[in-house]
Every structure is written in structure tokens, then in C-alpha cells.
Write a protein that holds these residues in place. Structure first.
Motif, PDB file in Angstrom:
ATOM      1  N   GLU A  14     -58.841  80.419  78.101  1.00 46.68           N
ATOM      2  CA  GLU A  14     -59.616  79.313  78.664  1.00 46.68           C
ATOM      3  C   GLU A  14     -59.958  79.569  80.133  1.00 46.68           C
ATOM      4  O   GLU A  14     -61.076  79.299  80.576  1.00 46.68           O
ATOM      5  N   ALA A  15     -58.989  80.099  80.865  1.00 49.79           N
ATOM      6  CA  ALA A  15     -59.239  80.386  82.286  1.00 49.79           C
ATOM      7  C   ALA A  15     -60.293  81.482  82.430  1.00 49.79           C
ATOM      8  O   ALA A  15     -61.182  81.394  83.290  1.00 49.79           O
ATOM      9  N   ARG A  31     -54.327  77.937  89.188  1.00 49.35           N
ATOM     10  CA  ARG A  31     -53.861  76.725  88.499  1.00 49.35           C
ATOM     11  C   ARG A  31     -52.532  77.034  87.794  1.00 49.35           C
ATOM     12  O   ARG A  31     -52.410  78.040  87.105  1.00 49.35           O
ATOM     13  N   GLN A  86     -47.118  79.032  80.790  1.00 49.36           N
ATOM     14  CA  GLN A  86     -47.083  80.027  79.705  1.00 49.36           C
ATOM     15  C   GLN A  86     -46.917  81.442  80.240  1.00 49.36           C
ATOM     16  O   GLN A  86     -46.381  82.304  79.538  1.00 49.36           O
ATOM     17  N   ASN A 130     -49.714  77.699  85.445  1.00 48.58           N
ATOM     18  CA  ASN A 130     -49.715  78.035  84.019  1.00 48.58           C
ATOM     19  C   ASN A 130     -48.310  78.457  83.586  1.00 48.58           C
ATOM     20  O   ASN A 130     -47.933  79.615  83.727  1.00 48.58           O
ATOM     21  N   SER A 142     -50.747  88.755  76.973  1.00 50.47           N
ATOM     22  CA  SER A 142     -51.061  87.519  77.702  1.00 50.47           C
ATOM     23  C   SER A 142     -52.552  87.192  77.639  1.00 50.47           C
ATOM     24  O   SER A 142     -52.941  86.028  77.742  1.00 50.47           O
ATOM     25  N   ASP A 147     -53.913  81.056  74.735  1.00 50.93           N
ATOM     26  CA  ASP A 147     -54.983  80.054  74.841  1.00 50.93           C
ATOM     27  C   ASP A 147     -55.320  79.738  76.289  1.00 50.93           C
ATOM     28  O   ASP A 147     -56.491  79.677  76.671  1.00 50.93           O
ATOM     29  N   THR A 148     -54.277  79.507  77.082  1.00 51.33           N
ATOM     30  CA  THR A 148     -54.513  79.087  78.467  1.00 51.33           C
ATOM     31  C   THR A 148     -55.212  80.184  79.265  1.00 51.33           C
ATOM     32  O   THR A 148     -56.040  79.897  80.133  1.00 51.33           O
TER      33      THR A 148
END
Lengths: 100, 100
Positions: A73-74, A25, A29, A27, A65, A69-70
């Protein structure tokens, strides 16, 4: 120095493609965190394994990394789909025959 | 489909850096053979191991590259420095979170 993380993630039976979908997905960031390359793939000879090959601007950038947050979450989303079997190598890039 | 080859080459004691020098020598043939990325590196925790991470336009391009004169010469030059221990994974790239 460019840092490489290559490895495998074992998945629960039949969950490989769901894990691939999570990991691929988009990302934005990651790039600002120092990710230079992040390839995710499969090999039908090992149907419950996801392969990753990552390059980062430094080992510290990679480590940092994992707190994004991202990324958290992943990881949380993928975790129930994983078998717990993991493998891999980390290395510092010395060079490339494409650059000489 | 993009093909990834990631792996390790064990070297005879103290020969790691010679192998790195051989593998990182500029080789313009690789790019025209379909090599997209070829990173060579080390990890001082495993001082007699060379790590590689390669991306190719296809598995066939990778296989064909092993017949290139320059690649055969590099393999012949490195061979006496290797321990014979090798590991690695091959996979087909499904995607990247940098591209989405």
C-alpha cells in the motif's frame, strides 16, 4: 546474516516531503518481518531525492517484506510521486567497530 | 539531527577483506564521539568494494570523528589498500516507520 539496503528514490519536483511522510508512517509489521533499522532522510543539496538506509535480519526477510499489505500500500501510494530514478546498494553486514 | 553517511570504498584487487578487518576493529572512541551505528559489509557481486552505513548524532560529530587518533590511524592503515574509487550519500534523518 544481517542484510543492508541503502538507496535513493527520486521524486517528482516538490513531492519529496510527501514521500518522506509515506515512508516514515509507523508500520508495526516491519519489525515482525525482520526489519532492524529503517531510516528515511533528506539532503537539501538534492531536493527531489529521498534517502533510505535499512537493515534486515536477512535478504530473504527484506524480499518477503515487499509482499506485506502495508508495504504494498505504501509503495502504491508513493509511486505516483516518484520520478523513476532510483539508486542504491545492497550488502551483507560483516561487522561494526561499535561491536568489534 | 541524526546524520547518515552511507557509501562505498573501492579496494585494490583482493584487499577487500583486509579493509573490512580494519574498519570493523572495535573502537570504543566512536560511541563517545556520537556514533550511533556503523555497519561495514560486502557484496560478492562487487568483490573489490567495501560498503559502510553510519548514523551519527549530528553531521558535526561525524566530521569531528575524522580527527580522532584511532580513526586517523585506521584511515592511514586502510589507505594503501584502497583504489581511490569512492561513492556515497549523506542525509539528515527525517524518521523511521519503526518509530512512526
Amino acid at each position: 546474516m544481517t542484510f543492508a539496503n541503502v538507496g535513493t528514490l527520486g521524486t517528482k519536483p516538490g513531492k519529496r516531503d510527501e514521500v518522506v511522510a509515506i515512508l516514515t508512517r509507523r508500520n508495526p509489521q516491519l519489525e515482525s518481518a525482520g526489519c532492524l533499522l529503517y531510516e528515511v532522510g533528506t539532503n537539501d543539496d538534492e531536493p527531489d531525492t529521498v534517502f533510505v538506509a535499512e537493515l534486515w535480519t536477512s535478504a530473504e526477510a527484506h524480499q518477503a517484506s515487499l509482499s506485506l499489505d502495508t508495504v504494498r500500500e505504501a509503495i502504491a501510494e508513493a509511486m505516483p510521486l516518484l520520478s523513476g530514478q532510483m539508486g542504491g546498494d545492497r550488502f551483507t553486514v560483516a561487522g561494526s567497530p561499535l561491536r568489534g
